[in-house]
Design an enzyme around this catalytic site. Structure first.
Site, PDB file in Angstrom:
ATOM      1  N   GLY A 287       0.690  -1.214  -0.064  1.00  0.00           N
ATOM      2  CA  GLY A 287      -0.141   0.158  -0.032  1.00  0.00           C
ATOM      3  C   GLY A 287       0.907   1.178   0.013  1.00  0.00           C
ATOM      4  O   GLY A 287       1.035   1.828   1.213  1.00  0.00           O
TER       5      GLY A 287
ATOM      6  N   THR B 264       0.536   3.870  -3.149  1.00  0.00           N
ATOM      7  CA  THR B 264      -0.236   4.773  -3.837  1.00  0.00           C
ATOM      8  C   THR B 264      -1.366   5.368  -3.151  1.00  0.00           C
ATOM      9  O   THR B 264      -2.358   4.685  -2.632  1.00  0.00           O
ATOM     10  CB  THR B 264      -0.285   4.342  -5.401  1.00  0.00           C
ATOM     11  OG1 THR B 264       0.714   3.583  -5.779  1.00  0.00           O
ATOM     12  CG2 THR B 264      -1.061   5.347  -6.394  1.00  0.00           C
TER      13      THR B 264
ATOM     14  N   GLU C 220      12.385  -4.296  -7.395  1.00  0.00           N
ATOM     15  CA  GLU C 220      11.110  -4.232  -7.909  1.00  0.00           C
ATOM     16  C   GLU C 220      11.178  -4.174  -9.324  1.00  0.00           C
ATOM     17  O   GLU C 220      10.680  -4.891 -10.199  1.00  0.00           O
ATOM     18  CB  GLU C 220      10.235  -3.300  -7.299  1.00  0.00           C
ATOM     19  CG  GLU C 220       8.639  -3.228  -7.802  1.00  0.00           C
ATOM     20  CD  GLU C 220       7.842  -2.327  -6.973  1.00  0.00           C
ATOM     21  OE1 GLU C 220       7.168  -2.535  -6.157  1.00  0.00           O
ATOM     22  OE2 GLU C 220       7.916  -0.946  -7.545  1.00  0.00           O
TER      23      GLU C 220
HETATM   24  C1  LIG Z   1      -3.369  -2.161 -12.147  1.00  0.00           C
HETATM   25  C2  LIG Z   1      -2.527  -1.536 -11.312  1.00  0.00           C
HETATM   26  C3  LIG Z   1      -1.981  -2.136 -10.200  1.00  0.00           C
HETATM   27  C4  LIG Z   1      -1.317  -1.304  -9.301  1.00  0.00           C
HETATM   28  N1  LIG Z   1      -1.071  -1.927  -7.976  1.00  0.00           N
HETATM   29  C5  LIG Z   1      -0.286  -0.996  -7.211  1.00  0.00           C
HETATM   30  C6  LIG Z   1      -0.211  -1.678  -5.954  1.00  0.00           C
HETATM   31  O1  LIG Z   1      -0.299  -2.786  -5.499  1.00  0.00           O
HETATM   32  N2  LIG Z   1       0.423  -0.854  -4.928  1.00  0.00           N
HETATM   33  C7  LIG Z   1       0.566   0.661  -5.077  1.00  0.00           C
HETATM   34  O2  LIG Z   1       0.994   1.179  -4.130  1.00  0.00           O
HETATM   35  N3  LIG Z   1       0.256   0.966  -6.442  1.00  0.00           N
HETATM   36  C8  LIG Z   1      -0.062   0.160  -7.445  1.00  0.00           C
HETATM   37  N4  LIG Z   1      -0.449   0.834  -8.524  1.00  0.00           N
HETATM   38  C9  LIG Z   1      -0.183   2.144  -8.802  1.00  0.00           C
HETATM   39  C10 LIG Z   1       0.822   2.583  -9.823  1.00  0.00           C
HETATM   40  O3  LIG Z   1       2.156   2.446  -9.105  1.00  0.00           O
HETATM   41  C11 LIG Z   1       0.548   3.842 -10.163  1.00  0.00           C
HETATM   42  O4  LIG Z   1      -0.674   3.987 -11.068  1.00  0.00           O
HETATM   43  C12 LIG Z   1       1.765   4.586 -11.064  1.00  0.00           C
HETATM   44  O5  LIG Z   1       2.832   4.802  -9.928  1.00  0.00           O
HETATM   45  C13 LIG Z   1       1.256   6.029 -11.595  1.00  0.00           C
HETATM   46  O6  LIG Z   1       0.700   6.832 -10.699  1.00  0.00           O
HETATM   47  P1  LIG Z   1      -0.895   7.487 -11.139  1.00  0.00           P
HETATM   48  O7  LIG Z   1      -1.640   6.475 -11.552  1.00  0.00           O
HETATM   49  O8  LIG Z   1      -1.090   8.226  -9.739  1.00  0.00           O
HETATM   50  O9  LIG Z   1      -0.293   8.562 -12.267  1.00  0.00           O
HETATM   51  P2  LIG Z   1       0.065  10.160 -11.913  1.00  0.00           P
HETATM   52  O10 LIG Z   1       1.019  10.347 -11.068  1.00  0.00           O
HETATM   53  O11 LIG Z   1      -1.371  10.661 -11.784  1.00  0.00           O
HETATM   54  O12 LIG Z   1       0.518  10.209 -13.401  1.00  0.00           O
HETATM   55  C14 LIG Z   1      -0.212  10.126 -14.699  1.00  0.00           C
HETATM   56  C15 LIG Z   1       0.920  10.422 -15.860  1.00  0.00           C
HETATM   57  O13 LIG Z   1       1.419  11.573 -15.552  1.00  0.00           O
HETATM   58  C16 LIG Z   1       2.887  11.549 -15.734  1.00  0.00           C
HETATM   59  N5  LIG Z   1       3.587  12.235 -14.760  1.00  0.00           N
HETATM   60  C17 LIG Z   1       3.305  12.654 -13.716  1.00  0.00           C
HETATM   61  N6  LIG Z   1       4.253  13.312 -13.307  1.00  0.00           N
HETATM   62  C18 LIG Z   1       4.948  13.590 -14.093  1.00  0.00           C
HETATM   63  C19 LIG Z   1       6.455  14.430 -14.243  1.00  0.00           C
HETATM   64  N7  LIG Z   1       6.831  15.103 -13.317  1.00  0.00           N
HETATM   65  N8  LIG Z   1       7.214  14.304 -15.413  1.00  0.00           N
HETATM   66  C20 LIG Z   1       6.696  13.687 -16.524  1.00  0.00           C
HETATM   67  N9  LIG Z   1       5.311  12.730 -16.589  1.00  0.00           N
HETATM   68  C21 LIG Z   1       4.722  12.753 -15.158  1.00  0.00           C
HETATM   69  C22 LIG Z   1       2.960   9.809 -15.533  1.00  0.00           C
HETATM   70  O14 LIG Z   1       4.350   9.259 -15.895  1.00  0.00           O
HETATM   71  C23 LIG Z   1       1.774   9.126 -15.766  1.00  0.00           C
HETATM   72  O15 LIG Z   1       1.970   9.013 -17.086  1.00  0.00           O
HETATM   73  C24 LIG Z   1      -1.316   0.040  -9.691  1.00  0.00           C
HETATM   74  C25 LIG Z   1      -1.475   0.625 -10.726  1.00  0.00           C
HETATM   75  C26 LIG Z   1      -2.353  -0.180 -11.718  1.00  0.00           C
HETATM   76  C27 LIG Z   1      -2.917   0.579 -12.743  1.00  0.00           C
END
Ligand SMILES: Cc1cc2nc3c(=O)[nH]c(=O)nc-3n(C[C@H](O)[C@H](O)[C@H](O)COP(=O)(O)OP(=O)(O)OC[C@H]3O[C@@H](n4cnc5c(N)ncnc54)[C@H](O)[C@@H]3O)c2cc1C
Length: 385
Positions: free
Chosen positions: A122, A124, A243
């Site tokens: 946990g 995100t 990871e």
């Molecule tokens: C199916 C699935 C399973 C997952 N499992 C887990 C889990 O078990 N535990 C957990 O903790 N998380 C989990 N995650 C979360 C995952 O790690 C995040 O979705 C990921 O790190 C991206 O975060 P976000 O979705 O909030 O995107 P955001 O941070 O909102 O970013 C959206 C887009 O903007 C881009 N972006 C944002 N800031 C910048 C920047 N400064 N420069 C360039 N580009 C930028 C990103 O690259 C992305 O393409 C999971 C996600 C999915 C979809």
């Protein structure tokens, strides 16, 4: 001790044989019904494959990332989805490197035997996204426990895990010197606290058992704090190199899966009185993807070797993750094109793997963040955020 090339090959062969018990039809049904592959994960645990990173004195095999990566790669290459169980390997670094001896003795043997599952991680949160230092779920110390309130999102496998490795804020953001301070890492016993935890599944394109988790006065005993209070972000980061190498391995497995299937289909499918694979327009994208996968594999192998010998690996681990996920995606598209319309039919399995391969461009870290890491930390370009 480092395995020899022959020993790793033996692991691969055994995992391939294991995966034959879970053919593509098994995974197709699981995907169609959005089920968790319980039978697969139980068998993987029973046969000791999930606990290879746990040292022998705690009931595991005491192997390294080279071997763990080979296991995940073979699962994905067989048409399976290692994502259903990879978190136990992903999270192991934090517990092994920063957990106390008492915590290791208390948890690791039970995780190795399968009595306890550590499949939830946990980190995100909805409002923080990729900026982990902005998380707002709090853990407030009250006597000999911490009280947790807040919310996580995308916490995969929470419904299928006993424990969660949880990152929460123990010092308010405006009271820390560095924004990376003030976060702490815990082992949360979710079964014990089930009345204070609400888990809401998220419907997704890919079958990944992912959820939102709400914490309402969840209690964690102080003895479940990993390492020092306030240093959790550092511990999570150090585990992330492992990871990255493991997720690269899953992508490499996906990549080979696609190439294996595309080659077979291109040789068999006859249109205009010749196998479609005779057309260079069909051959070249498959060959190009294959070369990318081979290159990514070399980088993954290099990263695993550095990690397993205790050397700095941040650059190589990130590069391996980026190269492998983009190579797998290139292979996914080449395979979709090769299959033509049939790629869309679930009975050919390509569409399922297509969805699964796409995930690793975004999670567990998006490739933009990897590019940013390399630009700043490897190339010395200015910090952008
Ligand atoms: C199916 C699935 C399973 C997952 N499992 C887990 C889990 O078990 N535990 C957990 O903790 N998380 C989990 N995650 C979360 C995952 O790690 C995040 O979705 C990921 O790190 C991206 O975060 P976000 O979705 O909030 O995107 P955001 O941070 O909102 O970013 C959206 C887009 O903007 C881009 N972006 C944002 N800031 C910048 C920047 N400064 N420069 C360039 N580009 C930028 C990103 O690259 C992305 O393409 C999971 C996600 C999915 C979809």
């Amino acid at each position: 001790m480092k395995s020899t090339v022959e020993e790793v090959e033996l692991i691969r062969k055994s995992v391939r044989a294991f995966c034959e018990r879970f053919p593509e039809e098994y995974w197709r049904k699981i995907d169609k019904n959005h089920e968790y592959p319980e039978e697969f994960i139980q068998a993987l645990t029973d046969e000791g494959w999930l606990s290879v990173l746990i040292p022998e004195e705690y009931g595991g095999a005491g192997l390294g990332l080279a071997e763990a990566g080979a296991i995940l790669e073979e699962i994905n290459r067989s048409g399976g989805n290692a994502g259903a169980g990879h978190a136990q390997m992903y999270t192991m670094g934090a517990l092994l490197n920063h957990g106390s001896e008492e915590q290791k003795q208390r948890f690791l043997p039970k995780i190795a035997s399968g009595e306890l599952r550590l499949q939830a991680f946990g980190v995100t949160e909805p409002t923080a996204g990729s900026d982990t230092t902005n998380i707002i779920t709090t853990a407030v110390r009250q006597g000999d426990k911490y009280i947790v309130n807040g919310q996580k999102i995308w916490t995969s496998r929470a419904e299928h895990s006993d424990l969660m490795l949880l990152l929460a804020r123990t010092t308010p953001k405006d009271q820390v010197k560095k924004k990376t301070d003030g976060l702490s890492l815990f082992l949360l016993d979710m079964k014990d606290q089930k009345d204070n935890i609400t888990i809401v599944p998220i419907e997704t394109m890919v079958n990944h058992a992912t959820t939102e988790v709400f914490f309402n006065n969840v209690e964690i005993p102080v003895e479940n704090l990993i390492g020092e209070e306030g240093k959790g972000f550092k511990y999570v980061l150090s585990g992330m190199n492992a990871e990255r190498v493991l997720v690269a391995s899953e992508s490499i497995g996906d990549g080979y899966y696609f190439v294996d299937h595309a080659v077979q289909y291109a040789n068999e499918r006859v249109v205009f009185d010749r196998p479609i694979g005779q057309n260079q327009g069909v051959q070249f994208p498959i060959a190009a993807a294959y070369m990318d996968i081979e290159a990514a594999k070399l980088m993954r192998d290099r990263a695993a070797e550095l990690f397993d010998s205790g050397q700095k690996v941040g650059a190589e681990a990130n590069i391996a993750k980026y190269l492998a996920s983009t190579a797998a995606w290139k292979a996914a598209n080449a395979t979709m094109d090769t299959y033509g319309g049939y790629g869309f039919a679930t009975e050919y399995h390509v569409e399922r793997k297509f969805k699964e391969a796409r995930l690793f461009m975004i999670a567990p870290i998006s490739n933009n963040l990897v590019l940013s890491f390399v630009a700043q930390h490897v190339l010395g370009l200015p910090r952008s955020f």
